[in-house]
Design a protein around this motif. Structure first.
Motif, PDB file in Angstrom:
ATOM      1  N   SER A 105       0.850  -1.177   0.000  1.00 50.50           N
ATOM      2  CA  SER A 105       0.000   0.000   0.000  1.00 50.50           C
ATOM      3  C   SER A 105       0.891   1.234   0.000  1.00 50.50           C
ATOM      4  CB  SER A 105      -0.906  -0.005   1.237  1.00 50.50           C
ATOM      5  OG  SER A 105      -1.691   1.159   1.274  1.00 50.50           O
ATOM      6  N   ASP A 106       0.719   2.081  -0.991  1.00 47.97           N
ATOM      7  CA  ASP A 106       1.507   3.309  -1.115  1.00 47.97           C
ATOM      8  C   ASP A 106       3.006   3.048  -1.008  1.00 47.97           C
ATOM      9  OD1 ASP A 106      -0.806   4.850  -1.426  1.00 47.97           O
ATOM     10  OD2 ASP A 106      -1.020   5.114   0.741  1.00 47.97           O
TER      11      ASP A 106
ATOM     12  N   GLN B  54       4.549   0.753   0.564  1.00 51.53           N
ATOM     13  CA  GLN B  54       4.937   0.081   1.808  1.00 51.53           C
ATOM     14  C   GLN B  54       4.524  -1.385   1.736  1.00 51.53           C
ATOM     15  OE1 GLN B  54       6.575   1.603   4.488  1.00 51.53           O
ATOM     16  NE2 GLN B  54       6.767   3.317   3.071  1.00 51.53           N
TER      17      GLN B  54
END
Length: 64
Positions: free
Chosen positions: A45-46, A48
């Protein structure tokens, strides 16, 4: 022998998904339904990376 319930199950699942979308509800996925996940899943996510794992007691732990 054929499995005639599979198309009905798919149709029911699709109907539930559409109803949830209409109510703006989040999609619910059973941990054990994730393909070949075993006891852990890696999620990005993003940019990460996260690890979601299931403990012996059946609890979920999310770590970065």
């Amino acid at each position: 022998m054929t499995n005639d319930s599979a198309p009905q199950d798919d149709a029911a699942a699709k109907e539930q998904e559409l109803a949830a979308a209409a109510l703006n509800l989040p999609k619910v996925i059973q941990f054990n339904d994730l393909p070949r996940c075993g006891d852990e899943v890696w999620i990005t996510s993003d940019g990460q990376l996260y690890r979601l794992r299931k403990t012996r007691q059946g609890k979920l732990i999310l770590t970065k």
